[in-house]
Design a protein around this motif. Structure first.
Motif, PDB file in Angstrom:
ATOM      1  N   CYS A 196       0.824  -1.277   0.098  1.00  0.00           N
ATOM      2  CA  CYS A 196       0.009   0.035   0.177  1.00  0.00           C
ATOM      3  C   CYS A 196       0.741   1.378  -0.125  1.00  0.00           C
ATOM      4  O   CYS A 196       0.602   2.351  -0.749  1.00  0.00           O
ATOM      5  N   GLU A 197       2.001   1.157   0.836  1.00  0.00           N
ATOM      6  CA  GLU A 197       2.725   2.266   0.596  1.00  0.00           C
ATOM      7  C   GLU A 197       3.220   2.432  -0.541  1.00  0.00           C
ATOM      8  O   GLU A 197       3.471   3.912  -1.183  1.00  0.00           O
ATOM      9  N   ASP A 198       3.896   1.471  -1.258  1.00  0.00           N
ATOM     10  CA  ASP A 198       4.516   1.612  -2.791  1.00  0.00           C
ATOM     11  C   ASP A 198       3.634   2.114  -3.675  1.00  0.00           C
ATOM     12  O   ASP A 198       3.686   2.824  -4.654  1.00  0.00           O
ATOM     13  N   THR A 199       2.203   1.886  -3.703  1.00  0.00           N
ATOM     14  CA  THR A 199       1.070   2.256  -4.450  1.00  0.00           C
ATOM     15  C   THR A 199       0.600   3.458  -4.031  1.00  0.00           C
ATOM     16  O   THR A 199      -0.743   3.898  -4.823  1.00  0.00           O
ATOM     17  N   GLU A 200       0.957   3.877  -3.011  1.00  0.00           N
ATOM     18  CA  GLU A 200       0.341   5.139  -2.510  1.00  0.00           C
ATOM     19  C   GLU A 200      -1.056   5.063  -1.972  1.00  0.00           C
ATOM     20  O   GLU A 200      -2.009   5.853  -2.337  1.00  0.00           O
ATOM     21  N   THR A 201      -1.476   3.983  -1.424  1.00  0.00           N
ATOM     22  CA  THR A 201      -2.588   3.563  -1.189  1.00  0.00           C
ATOM     23  C   THR A 201      -3.027   3.837   0.427  1.00  0.00           C
ATOM     24  O   THR A 201      -1.982   3.138   1.282  1.00  0.00           O
ATOM     25  N   THR A 202      -3.888   4.323   0.794  1.00  0.00           N
ATOM     26  CA  THR A 202      -4.149   4.510   2.632  1.00  0.00           C
ATOM     27  C   THR A 202      -5.196   3.482   2.822  1.00  0.00           C
ATOM     28  O   THR A 202      -6.012   3.251   2.164  1.00  0.00           O
ATOM     29  N   ASP A 246     -12.335   0.424  13.179  1.00  0.00           N
ATOM     30  CA  ASP A 246     -12.636   0.184  14.681  1.00  0.00           C
ATOM     31  C   ASP A 246     -11.439  -0.675  14.763  1.00  0.00           C
ATOM     32  O   ASP A 246     -11.133  -1.966  15.156  1.00  0.00           O
ATOM     33  N   GLY A 247     -10.241   0.175  15.250  1.00  0.00           N
ATOM     34  CA  GLY A 247      -8.973  -0.165  15.870  1.00  0.00           C
ATOM     35  C   GLY A 247      -8.341   0.928  16.757  1.00  0.00           C
ATOM     36  O   GLY A 247      -8.554   1.911  16.903  1.00  0.00           O
ATOM     37  N   ALA A 248      -7.128   0.319  17.112  1.00  0.00           N
ATOM     38  CA  ALA A 248      -5.910   1.316  17.684  1.00  0.00           C
ATOM     39  C   ALA A 248      -5.511   2.417  16.766  1.00  0.00           C
ATOM     40  O   ALA A 248      -4.898   3.513  17.467  1.00  0.00           O
ATOM     41  N   VAL A 249      -5.402   1.984  15.611  1.00  0.00           N
ATOM     42  CA  VAL A 249      -5.002   3.093  14.637  1.00  0.00           C
ATOM     43  C   VAL A 249      -5.923   3.264  13.733  1.00  0.00           C
ATOM     44  O   VAL A 249      -6.858   2.161  13.371  1.00  0.00           O
ATOM     45  N   GLU A 250      -6.429   4.376  13.134  1.00  0.00           N
ATOM     46  CA  GLU A 250      -7.415   4.708  12.483  1.00  0.00           C
ATOM     47  C   GLU A 250      -7.079   4.646  10.803  1.00  0.00           C
ATOM     48  O   GLU A 250      -7.789   4.079   9.994  1.00  0.00           O
ATOM     49  N   LYS A 251      -5.685   4.884  10.557  1.00  0.00           N
ATOM     50  CA  LYS A 251      -5.332   4.765   9.110  1.00  0.00           C
ATOM     51  C   LYS A 251      -3.791   4.541   9.101  1.00  0.00           C
ATOM     52  O   LYS A 251      -3.074   4.904  10.124  1.00  0.00           O
ATOM     53  N   VAL A 252      -3.407   3.999   7.800  1.00  0.00           N
ATOM     54  CA  VAL A 252      -2.014   3.905   7.579  1.00  0.00           C
ATOM     55  C   VAL A 252      -1.820   4.468   6.347  1.00  0.00           C
ATOM     56  O   VAL A 252      -2.488   3.977   5.335  1.00  0.00           O
ATOM     57  N   THR A 253      -1.086   5.426   6.080  1.00  0.00           N
ATOM     58  CA  THR A 253      -1.032   6.421   5.126  1.00  0.00           C
ATOM     59  C   THR A 253       0.346   6.259   4.196  1.00  0.00           C
ATOM     60  O   THR A 253       1.287   5.446   4.868  1.00  0.00           O
ATOM     61  N   PRO A 254       0.342   6.435   3.005  1.00  0.00           N
ATOM     62  CA  PRO A 254       1.719   6.106   2.211  1.00  0.00           C
ATOM     63  C   PRO A 254       3.054   6.745   2.762  1.00  0.00           C
ATOM     64  O   PRO A 254       4.104   6.315   2.781  1.00  0.00           O
ATOM     65  N   ASP A 255       2.968   8.048   3.750  1.00  0.00           N
ATOM     66  CA  ASP A 255       3.816   8.681   4.164  1.00  0.00           C
ATOM     67  C   ASP A 255       4.445   7.935   5.557  1.00  0.00           C
ATOM     68  O   ASP A 255       5.459   8.457   5.954  1.00  0.00           O
ATOM     69  N   GLY A 256       3.595   6.725   5.651  1.00  0.00           N
ATOM     70  CA  GLY A 256       4.304   6.064   7.244  1.00  0.00           C
ATOM     71  C   GLY A 256       3.226   6.237   8.372  1.00  0.00           C
ATOM     72  O   GLY A 256       3.611   5.559   9.355  1.00  0.00           O
ATOM     73  N   THR A 257       2.423   7.387   8.407  1.00  0.00           N
ATOM     74  CA  THR A 257       1.612   7.821   9.692  1.00  0.00           C
ATOM     75  C   THR A 257       0.997   6.423   9.990  1.00  0.00           C
ATOM     76  O   THR A 257       0.183   6.060   9.256  1.00  0.00           O
ATOM     77  N   GLY A 258       0.977   6.060  11.172  1.00  0.00           N
ATOM     78  CA  GLY A 258      -0.026   4.901  11.719  1.00  0.00           C
ATOM     79  C   GLY A 258       0.987   3.532  11.369  1.00  0.00           C
ATOM     80  O   GLY A 258       0.419   2.510  12.017  1.00  0.00           O
TER      81      GLY A 258
END
Length: 247
Positions: A92-98, A103-115
């Motif tokens: 997902c990071e390589d393809t710039e997919t968020t 429902d979890g401890a982290v709301e999203k994982v973004t291509p820039d590494g957030t989460g």
């Protein structure tokens, strides 16, 4: 924006309604057209398996750059294997997919590494939980085997009692599909007297092929005709019928 959703339930009986409701609520809140969303779902599939048809199709679509967002209910729905989760987030990071988790401890994982850091930790926790569960199951099986309990498929003419020990069925409940131990003994004698498997199996709740399999297995025949077995669990179970004459 292009959206895909992913749902997984580990058994066919588990409902996926709560997952869909949570995902659809997030989509509506972010003005997504639900009719334009591609949905992937693996029902009756374990998160410990990577061989999931819909999950594989989702990975292929991500590699093709089809989506900007993948929405799931909880990280464990993607996988319970830490390595698989890391590979998924890498893709997902390589393809710039968020990746959105509703429902979890982290709301999203973004291509820039957030989460990503928290998501990777969650993945490692899942992996450790799975290893601990496997060790507990294996330890329980070893303990049960040492105690003489029967763990495998119950052989015809036997049942597993409330404590897990094998017992021959002396008074079978035919309405429940039970075949009695002594009925199989009698059936084997009739086969030895040159009756056909088909005729012997008629009237008994046991398939002709199952009867044939028992007859052609010297060890299994001994269970019924001589009340003897090399397997300790079976041998102990046959103590109750060992006094019965085999004729």
């Amino acid at each position: 924006m292009s959206y895909a959703t992913y749902i997984r339930a580990s058994t066919d009986e588990q409902t996926d309604a709560h997952q869909r409701e949570s995902i659809d609520e997030w989509l509506r809140e972010h003005d997504a057209d639900l009719e334009d969303v591609d949905r992937y779902a693996d029902l009756g599939e374990s998160g410990a398996s990577d061989d999931r048809e819909q999950f594989t199709e989702l990975l292929e679509a991500l590699e093709a750059g089809d989506y900007t967002h993948v929405v799931c209910w909880e990280i464990s729905r993607l996988s319970r294997k830490g390595a698989t989760l890391q590979e998924f987030f890498d893709l997902c990071e390589d393809t710039e997919t968020t990746v959105v988790i509703t429902d979890g401890a982290v709301e999203k994982v973004t291509p820039d590494g957030t989460g990503r850091f928290v998501a990777d930790i969650i993945g490692m926790v899942y992996q450790q939980e799975r290893r601990t569960l496997i060790r507990c199951i294996e330890a329980g099986q070893r303990r049960a085997q040492c105690e003489g309990k029967w763990l495998g498929q119950v052989p015809a003419g036997f049942k597993r009692d409330g404590d897990g020990y094998l017992q021959p069925i002396i008074d079978p409940d035919h309405d429940a599909g039970e075949t009695g131990y002594l009925e199989i003994r009698d059936a084997l004698k009739r086969i030895d007297d040159r009756e056909s498997y088909r005729s012997v199996a008629e009237g008994l709740p046991i398939a002709r092929q199952s009867l044939s399999n028992i007859d052609q297995d010297d060890e299994r025949r001994q269970w019924y005709l001589e009340a003897e077995a090399s397997d300790d669990a079976v041998h102990d179970a046959l103590e109750t019928v060992r006094s019965e004459p085999a004729d």
